[in-house]
Design a protein around this motif. Structure first.
Motif, PDB file in Angstrom:
ATOM      1  N   VAL A  15     -42.622 -26.368 -47.445  1.00 11.66           N
ATOM      2  CA  VAL A  15     -42.954 -27.717 -46.997  1.00 11.66           C
ATOM      3  C   VAL A  15     -44.356 -27.668 -46.400  1.00 11.66           C
ATOM      4  CG1 VAL A  15     -42.396 -29.586 -45.389  1.00 11.66           C
ATOM      5  CG2 VAL A  15     -40.551 -28.301 -46.480  1.00 11.66           C
ATOM      6  N   THR A  16     -45.190 -28.651 -46.701  1.00 12.96           N
ATOM      7  CA  THR A  16     -46.512 -28.716 -46.080  1.00 12.96           C
ATOM      8  C   THR A  16     -46.757 -30.118 -45.528  1.00 12.96           C
ATOM      9  OG1 THR A  16     -47.730 -29.368 -48.085  1.00 12.96           O
ATOM     10  CG2 THR A  16     -47.442 -27.008 -47.684  1.00 12.96           C
ATOM     11  N   TYR A  17     -47.678 -30.185 -44.591  1.00 15.20           N
ATOM     12  CA  TYR A  17     -48.014 -31.446 -43.916  1.00 15.20           C
ATOM     13  C   TYR A  17     -49.523 -31.617 -43.926  1.00 15.20           C
ATOM     14  CZ  TYR A  17     -48.752 -34.730 -40.024  1.00 15.20           C
ATOM     15  OH  TYR A  17     -49.144 -35.793 -39.248  1.00 15.20           O
ATOM     16  N   LYS A  18     -49.968 -32.876 -44.101  1.00 17.22           N
ATOM     17  CA  LYS A  18     -51.398 -33.167 -44.041  1.00 17.22           C
ATOM     18  C   LYS A  18     -51.611 -34.600 -43.588  1.00 17.22           C
ATOM     19  CE  LYS A  18     -55.641 -33.419 -46.789  1.00 17.22           C
ATOM     20  NZ  LYS A  18     -56.216 -33.403 -48.158  1.00 17.22           N
ATOM     21  N   GLN A  19     -52.634 -34.821 -42.771  1.00 15.79           N
ATOM     22  CA  GLN A  19     -53.038 -36.176 -42.413  1.00 15.79           C
ATOM     23  C   GLN A  19     -54.083 -36.669 -43.406  1.00 15.79           C
ATOM     24  OE1 GLN A  19     -54.376 -36.417 -38.338  1.00 15.79           O
ATOM     25  NE2 GLN A  19     -52.291 -36.786 -37.596  1.00 15.79           N
ATOM     26  N   ILE A  20     -54.037 -37.964 -43.672  1.00  9.81           N
ATOM     27  CA  ILE A  20     -55.030 -38.595 -44.532  1.00  9.81           C
ATOM     28  C   ILE A  20     -55.772 -39.623 -43.687  1.00  9.81           C
ATOM     29  CG2 ILE A  20     -55.413 -40.002 -46.590  1.00  9.81           C
ATOM     30  CD1 ILE A  20     -52.704 -38.939 -47.615  1.00  9.81           C
ATOM     31  N   LYS A  21     -57.083 -39.482 -43.616  1.00 10.15           N
ATOM     32  CA  LYS A  21     -57.900 -40.407 -42.836  1.00 10.15           C
ATOM     33  C   LYS A  21     -59.052 -40.908 -43.694  1.00 10.15           C
ATOM     34  CE  LYS A  21     -56.951 -38.312 -38.304  1.00 10.15           C
ATOM     35  NZ  LYS A  21     -57.546 -37.700 -37.089  1.00 10.15           N
ATOM     36  N   THR A  74     -57.837 -44.470 -51.612  1.00  8.80           N
ATOM     37  CA  THR A  74     -57.583 -45.131 -50.335  1.00  8.80           C
ATOM     38  C   THR A  74     -58.856 -45.725 -49.755  1.00  8.80           C
ATOM     39  OG1 THR A  74     -57.934 -43.111 -49.047  1.00  8.80           O
ATOM     40  CG2 THR A  74     -55.704 -43.520 -49.856  1.00  8.80           C
ATOM     41  N   GLY A  75     -58.674 -46.769 -48.936  1.00 12.17           N
ATOM     42  CA  GLY A  75     -59.797 -47.429 -48.283  1.00 12.17           C
ATOM     43  C   GLY A  75     -60.208 -46.734 -47.003  1.00 12.17           C
ATOM     44  N   PRO A  76     -61.332 -47.144 -46.397  1.00  6.91           N
ATOM     45  CA  PRO A  76     -61.902 -46.443 -45.239  1.00  6.91           C
ATOM     46  C   PRO A  76     -61.052 -46.513 -43.982  1.00  6.91           C
ATOM     47  CG  PRO A  76     -63.100 -48.482 -45.682  1.00  6.91           C
ATOM     48  CD  PRO A  76     -62.199 -48.247 -46.851  1.00  6.91           C
ATOM     49  N   GLU A  77     -60.205 -47.536 -43.842  1.00  6.01           N
ATOM     50  CA  GLU A  77     -59.389 -47.663 -42.632  1.00  6.01           C
ATOM     51  C   GLU A  77     -58.054 -46.943 -42.750  1.00  6.01           C
ATOM     52  OE1 GLU A  77     -58.186 -51.153 -45.227  1.00  6.01           O
ATOM     53  OE2 GLU A  77     -59.830 -49.753 -44.943  1.00  6.01           O
ATOM     54  N   THR A  78     -57.838 -46.246 -43.834  1.00  9.53           N
ATOM     55  CA  THR A  78     -56.533 -45.626 -44.096  1.00  9.53           C
ATOM     56  C   THR A  78     -56.209 -44.524 -43.093  1.00  9.53           C
ATOM     57  OG1 THR A  78     -56.684 -46.106 -46.458  1.00  9.53           O
ATOM     58  CG2 THR A  78     -55.147 -44.359 -45.790  1.00  9.53           C
TER      59      THR A  78
END
Length: 273
Positions: A15-21, A74-78
């Motif tokens: 299992v892996t985790y990542k944030q998207i910004k 994705t857009g810039p506010e994502t």
């Protein structure tokens, strides 16, 4: 298992985790071998799943199943959290009708209420912390898997509403009756012919109805119910694989093992282990 590092080829038990910004143009369409869940706190852009475009928005939960293709822009506010789940971990918690029908009916995006969003968000953040702990202590793996079960239960709850309020209400009554009959007789009757006779239709017409209303075949609906019970018994009972095979209605353990392997990619022993 590693936190905050996306896996290119994920191990079956990983299992892996990542944030998207912000902007994330993941534009290489790939056929996934894993299960993906993405929770968007805020967002814009498009998530393409099997050539269908799904607009990204606030408080959304997105699913992607093994075997599907996807990419997104994705857009810039994502702001989002992404959890990638290996095939064996996915098989462990996906043995419910809800996941099956989401997968086959192309409904991979759910708009969550604020209350449900907060609950799912907290669990995903906890999974991130669990992964960090696991890096130093492998004994934490069982706790992580339990956390995945909790997250799966939350996703299942959202799917239940879709199935009850949308999928089954718009389907033909014969399809609903077929599903009820499967739940009663799947250990004994494993081919569409018997069910079609009970419903006073031909097997071909029953299959047409299933494809039209459930986006799957009559045989697959029967097999899904068999797999659901098989997984539950393998995970939560102490019965031998031979006993489970007979409980499910197979004449031989080898026949059951071949069926289970074909459907899940794992032998019953591998799945239970």
């Amino acid at each position: 298992m590693e936190a905050n590092k996306p896996a290119v080829k994920l191990a079956d038990d990983e299992v892996t985790y990542k944030q998207i910004k912000g902007v994330d143009n993941y534009n290489k369409t790939i056929r996934c071998t894993y299960f993906l869940v993405v929770l968007f706190t805020e967002g814009s852009g498009i998530h393409y799943i099997d050539d269908t475009a799904f607009p990204i928005g606030r408080n959304q939960l997105h699913f992607l199943f093994p075997g599907q293709h996807h990419h997104w822009e994705t857009g810039p506010e994502t702001l989002a959290q992404k959890i990638v789940v290996g095939k064996k971990v996915f098989e462990n918690f996906s043995s419910t009708d809800e996941f099956h029908f989401i997968r086959h009916n192309l409904n991979p995006v759910f708009k969550l209420s604020d209350t449900v969003f907060d609950a799912v968000n907290n669990e995903m953040e906890s999974i991130e912390r669990d992964l960090q702990t696991l890096a130093a202590d492998q004994a934490w793996k069982n706790i992580l898997l339990l956390r995945m079960d909790i997250l799966a239960s939350m996703m299942k709850r959202e799917a239940e509403g879709y199935i009850k309020n949308t999928l089954l209400t718009r389907s033909n009554p014969a399809v609903r009756d077929f599903w009820n009959l499967i739940n009663q007789h799947y250990t004994v009757q494993k081919t569409p012919k018997w069910y079609a006779e009970q419903l006073c239709v031909t097997p071909n017409y029953l299959n047409i109805l299933c494809r039209k209303h459930m986006n799957t075949t009559a045989t697959d609906m029967i097999h899904q119910r068999i797999m659901q019970e098989s997984k539950n018994l393998l995970r939560f009972s102490d019965r031998t694989i031979k006993e489970i095979a007979f409980d499910i209605g197979f004449e031989t353990m080898s026949g059951f093992s071949a069926f289970f392997k074909k459907k899940s990619g794992f032998s019953p022993t591998e799945y239970r282990g």
